[in-house]
Design a protein around this motif. Structure first.
Motif, PDB file in Angstrom:
ATOM      1  N   ALA A 190      35.174  42.332  31.759  1.00 39.70           N
ATOM      2  CA  ALA A 190      36.506  42.159  31.738  1.00 39.70           C
ATOM      3  C   ALA A 190      37.446  42.734  32.813  1.00 39.70           C
ATOM      4  O   ALA A 190      38.408  42.092  33.246  1.00 39.70           O
ATOM      5  CB  ALA A 190      36.748  42.579  30.324  1.00 39.70           C
ATOM      6  N   VAL A 191      37.208  44.030  32.979  1.00 42.99           N
ATOM      7  CA  VAL A 191      38.046  44.751  33.824  1.00 42.99           C
ATOM      8  C   VAL A 191      38.044  43.951  35.380  1.00 42.99           C
ATOM      9  O   VAL A 191      38.959  43.740  35.951  1.00 42.99           O
ATOM     10  CB  VAL A 191      37.528  46.332  33.936  1.00 42.99           C
ATOM     11  N   LEU A 192      36.636  43.526  35.742  1.00 44.82           N
ATOM     12  CA  LEU A 192      36.397  42.985  37.221  1.00 44.82           C
ATOM     13  C   LEU A 192      37.066  41.767  37.138  1.00 44.82           C
ATOM     14  O   LEU A 192      37.777  41.299  38.083  1.00 44.82           O
ATOM     15  CB  LEU A 192      35.020  43.025  37.414  1.00 44.82           C
ATOM     16  N   PHE A 193      36.878  41.029  36.035  1.00 48.44           N
ATOM     17  CA  PHE A 193      37.474  39.775  35.823  1.00 48.44           C
ATOM     18  C   PHE A 193      39.162  39.645  35.925  1.00 48.44           C
ATOM     19  O   PHE A 193      39.743  38.991  36.899  1.00 48.44           O
ATOM     20  CB  PHE A 193      37.181  38.786  34.876  1.00 48.44           C
ATOM     21  N   GLY A 194      39.748  40.897  35.373  1.00 42.08           N
ATOM     22  CA  GLY A 194      41.100  40.959  35.431  1.00 42.08           C
ATOM     23  C   GLY A 194      41.433  41.238  36.758  1.00 42.08           C
ATOM     24  O   GLY A 194      42.659  41.050  37.208  1.00 42.08           O
ATOM     25  N   ALA A 195      40.685  42.061  37.525  1.00 44.75           N
ATOM     26  CA  ALA A 195      41.194  42.576  38.900  1.00 44.75           C
ATOM     27  C   ALA A 195      41.008  41.618  39.916  1.00 44.75           C
ATOM     28  O   ALA A 195      41.844  41.357  40.832  1.00 44.75           O
ATOM     29  CB  ALA A 195      40.190  43.810  39.242  1.00 44.75           C
ATOM     30  N   VAL A 196      40.147  40.688  39.794  1.00 42.14           N
ATOM     31  CA  VAL A 196      40.011  39.458  40.574  1.00 42.14           C
ATOM     32  C   VAL A 196      40.714  38.507  40.291  1.00 42.14           C
ATOM     33  O   VAL A 196      41.590  37.888  41.245  1.00 42.14           O
ATOM     34  CB  VAL A 196      38.609  38.910  40.795  1.00 42.14           C
ATOM     35  N   ALA A 197      40.908  37.780  39.002  1.00 45.69           N
ATOM     36  CA  ALA A 197      41.627  36.641  38.707  1.00 45.69           C
ATOM     37  C   ALA A 197      43.139  36.994  38.225  1.00 45.69           C
ATOM     38  O   ALA A 197      43.817  36.170  38.201  1.00 45.69           O
ATOM     39  CB  ALA A 197      40.683  36.104  37.721  1.00 45.69           C
ATOM     40  N   GLY A 198      43.174  38.231  37.929  1.00 47.17           N
ATOM     41  CA  GLY A 198      44.675  38.774  37.232  1.00 47.17           C
ATOM     42  C   GLY A 198      45.630  38.022  38.052  1.00 47.17           C
ATOM     43  O   GLY A 198      46.542  37.643  37.588  1.00 47.17           O
ATOM     44  N   PRO A 199      45.650  38.635  39.492  1.00 50.79           N
ATOM     45  CA  PRO A 199      46.948  38.206  40.175  1.00 50.79           C
ATOM     46  C   PRO A 199      47.098  36.686  40.218  1.00 50.79           C
ATOM     47  O   PRO A 199      48.232  36.125  40.467  1.00 50.79           O
ATOM     48  CB  PRO A 199      46.402  38.578  41.571  1.00 50.79           C
TER      49      PRO A 199
ATOM     50  N   ARG B  94      37.959  31.185  40.467  1.00 48.95           N
ATOM     51  CA  ARG B  94      36.442  30.679  40.509  1.00 48.95           C
ATOM     52  C   ARG B  94      35.583  32.082  40.820  1.00 48.95           C
ATOM     53  O   ARG B  94      34.676  32.101  40.273  1.00 48.95           O
ATOM     54  CB  ARG B  94      36.390  29.751  41.638  1.00 48.95           C
ATOM     55  N   LEU B  95      36.213  32.927  41.685  1.00 48.16           N
ATOM     56  CA  LEU B  95      35.396  34.014  42.052  1.00 48.16           C
ATOM     57  C   LEU B  95      35.279  35.113  40.900  1.00 48.16           C
ATOM     58  O   LEU B  95      34.343  35.487  40.621  1.00 48.16           O
ATOM     59  CB  LEU B  95      36.078  34.709  43.384  1.00 48.16           C
ATOM     60  N   GLY B  96      36.208  35.077  40.223  1.00 49.37           N
ATOM     61  CA  GLY B  96      36.255  36.028  38.901  1.00 49.37           C
ATOM     62  C   GLY B  96      35.386  35.431  38.097  1.00 49.37           C
ATOM     63  O   GLY B  96      34.760  36.265  37.508  1.00 49.37           O
ATOM     64  N   THR B  97      35.270  34.122  37.813  1.00 52.32           N
ATOM     65  CA  THR B  97      34.373  33.671  36.583  1.00 52.32           C
ATOM     66  C   THR B  97      33.027  33.393  37.132  1.00 52.32           C
ATOM     67  O   THR B  97      32.067  33.412  36.301  1.00 52.32           O
ATOM     68  CB  THR B  97      34.891  31.945  36.334  1.00 52.32           C
ATOM     69  N   VAL B  98      32.529  33.687  38.465  1.00 52.55           N
ATOM     70  CA  VAL B  98      31.351  33.738  39.060  1.00 52.55           C
ATOM     71  C   VAL B  98      30.828  35.171  38.901  1.00 52.55           C
ATOM     72  O   VAL B  98      29.668  35.626  38.530  1.00 52.55           O
ATOM     73  CB  VAL B  98      31.115  33.228  40.336  1.00 52.55           C
ATOM     74  N   VAL B  99      31.707  36.205  39.335  1.00 53.31           N
ATOM     75  CA  VAL B  99      31.470  37.536  39.472  1.00 53.31           C
ATOM     76  C   VAL B  99      31.269  38.409  38.193  1.00 53.31           C
ATOM     77  O   VAL B  99      30.225  39.040  37.912  1.00 53.31           O
ATOM     78  CB  VAL B  99      32.225  38.282  40.489  1.00 53.31           C
ATOM     79  N   ALA B 100      32.153  37.750  37.200  1.00 59.18           N
ATOM     80  CA  ALA B 100      32.020  38.641  35.990  1.00 59.18           C
ATOM     81  C   ALA B 100      30.871  38.548  35.200  1.00 59.18           C
ATOM     82  O   ALA B 100      30.360  39.774  34.807  1.00 59.18           O
ATOM     83  CB  ALA B 100      33.369  38.107  35.044  1.00 59.18           C
TER      84      ALA B 100
END
Length: 94
Positions: free
Chosen positions: A32-41, A57-63
């Motif tokens: 969740a933290v990683l998704f927020g950091a990547v896709a949050g902006p 898309r990067l956030g949904t793949v990496v999380a």
């Protein structure tokens, strides 16, 4: 992990349950933290279309990858941890 001929004690079952829960909760938090950091902006700011799409898309793949890596890492480390033969006592060679 098997103490007496293949049967686990109650304490061993409890330890496995706690470790699995810890692995799942910590992995969900890390993902969740990683998704927020990547896709949050992309969700918070008005970014150009392609950049916003790439970040989401990067956030949904990496999380999920981070989630699985965290779960596997915690459980493998738990399995490899040396259990003391006599709790509360140290090895004479240490």
């Amino acid at each position: 992990m098997y103490a007496h001929g293949g049967r686990r004690t109650g304490a061993e079952r409890d330890a496995v349950t706690v470790e699995i829960c810890y692995a799942l909760v910590s992995a969900a938090f890390a993902a969740a933290v990683l998704f927020g950091a990547v896709a949050g902006p992309a969700l918070l700011f008005d970014l150009p279309g392609p950049l916003s799409t790439v970040l989401l898309r990067l956030g949904t793949v990496v999380a999920p990858v981070v989630f699985m890596a965290r779960v596997v890492g915690v459980l493998v480390r738990f399995r490899q941890a040396a259990q003391p033969s006599q709790p509360g006592r140290t090895n004479p060679d240490s």
